[in-house]
Design a protein around this motif. Structure first.
Motif, PDB file in Angstrom:
ATOM      1  N   HIS A  21       0.828  -1.201   0.000  1.00 55.78           N
ATOM      2  CA  HIS A  21       0.000   0.000   0.000  1.00 55.78           C
ATOM      3  C   HIS A  21       0.863   1.252   0.000  1.00 55.78           C
ATOM      4  CE1 HIS A  21      -3.985  -1.843   0.606  1.00 55.78           C
ATOM      5  NE2 HIS A  21      -3.282  -2.806   1.193  1.00 55.78           N
ATOM      6  N   GLN A  22       1.958   1.230   0.734  1.00 58.02           N
ATOM      7  CA  GLN A  22       2.843   2.389   0.761  1.00 58.02           C
ATOM      8  C   GLN A  22       3.513   2.613  -0.589  1.00 58.02           C
ATOM      9  OE1 GLN A  22       5.549   1.855   3.994  1.00 58.02           O
ATOM     10  NE2 GLN A  22       4.039   2.465   5.541  1.00 58.02           N
ATOM     11  N   ILE A  23       3.898   1.544  -1.266  1.00 60.96           N
ATOM     12  CA  ILE A  23       4.509   1.685  -2.594  1.00 60.96           C
ATOM     13  C   ILE A  23       3.525   2.305  -3.569  1.00 60.96           C
ATOM     14  CG2 ILE A  23       5.372   0.368  -4.573  1.00 60.96           C
ATOM     15  CD1 ILE A  23       6.693  -1.518  -2.535  1.00 60.96           C
TER      16      ILE A  23
ATOM     17  N   TYR B 242       3.086   5.993  -2.801  1.00 61.18           N
ATOM     18  CA  TYR B 242       4.151   6.830  -3.353  1.00 61.18           C
ATOM     19  C   TYR B 242       4.035   6.967  -4.866  1.00 61.18           C
ATOM     20  CZ  TYR B 242       6.507   6.892   1.145  1.00 61.18           C
ATOM     21  OH  TYR B 242       6.815   7.108   2.466  1.00 61.18           O
ATOM     22  N   ILE B 243       3.601   5.923  -5.537  1.00 59.64           N
ATOM     23  CA  ILE B 243       3.400   6.004  -6.991  1.00 59.64           C
ATOM     24  C   ILE B 243       2.292   7.008  -7.316  1.00 59.64           C
ATOM     25  CG2 ILE B 243       2.540   4.721  -8.995  1.00 59.64           C
ATOM     26  CD1 ILE B 243       4.029   2.270  -7.876  1.00 59.64           C
ATOM     27  N   TYR B 244       1.186   6.958  -6.577  1.00 58.65           N
ATOM     28  CA  TYR B 244       0.081   7.879  -6.827  1.00 58.65           C
ATOM     29  C   TYR B 244       0.465   9.322  -6.506  1.00 58.65           C
ATOM     30  CZ  TYR B 244      -2.821   3.698  -7.183  1.00 58.65           C
ATOM     31  OH  TYR B 244      -3.346   2.502  -7.555  1.00 58.65           O
ATOM     32  N   MET B 245       1.196   9.520  -5.403  1.00 63.15           N
ATOM     33  CA  MET B 245       1.636  10.874  -5.050  1.00 63.15           C
ATOM     34  C   MET B 245       2.598  11.419  -6.105  1.00 63.15           C
ATOM     35  SD  MET B 245       0.413  12.123  -2.176  1.00 63.15           S
ATOM     36  CE  MET B 245       1.544  13.015  -1.173  1.00 63.15           C
ATOM     37  N   THR B 246       3.525  10.596  -6.561  1.00 66.55           N
ATOM     38  CA  THR B 246       4.484  11.029  -7.578  1.00 66.55           C
ATOM     39  C   THR B 246       3.777  11.347  -8.882  1.00 66.55           C
ATOM     40  OG1 THR B 246       6.160   9.629  -6.550  1.00 66.55           O
ATOM     41  CG2 THR B 246       6.588  10.379  -8.799  1.00 66.55           C
TER      42      THR B 246
END
Length: 90
Positions: free
Chosen positions: A66-68, A71-75
């Protein structure tokens, strides 16, 4: 009734919904339209806000997967906002 629906849709993970909904729409709005009207601009802003919200919610999770994805969605939300701003200004 709900148990049958839940079992039949068990292959759909809510973690992947932004990947199949917001990312293609953001890319389509970024690459497809030459003329940004108010409707396209507001949809573009909503896509960016959805990606940033989803990313922040997923980052706060304790699971690594979920954290990965968070970070992909935020980036991706950050990249869409920067590229959209540059395209709008120039």
């Amino acid at each position: 009734m709900f148990k049958k629906i839940r079992e039949s849709l068990s292959f759909i993970n809510p973690l992947y919904i932004p990947m199949f909904s917001a990312v293609p729409v953001g890319l389509w709005l970024l690459l497809g339209n030459d003329n940004w009207q108010s409707t396209y601009l507001s949809l573009y802003i909503l896509v960016i806000m959805f990606l940033i919200f989803t990313g922040s919610v997923e980052i706060s999770s304790e699971e690594g997967k979920h954290q990965i994805f968070g970070y992909i969605y935020m980036t991706f939300g950050l990249l869409l906002s920067v590229v959209g701003l540059v395209r709008w200004l120039f």
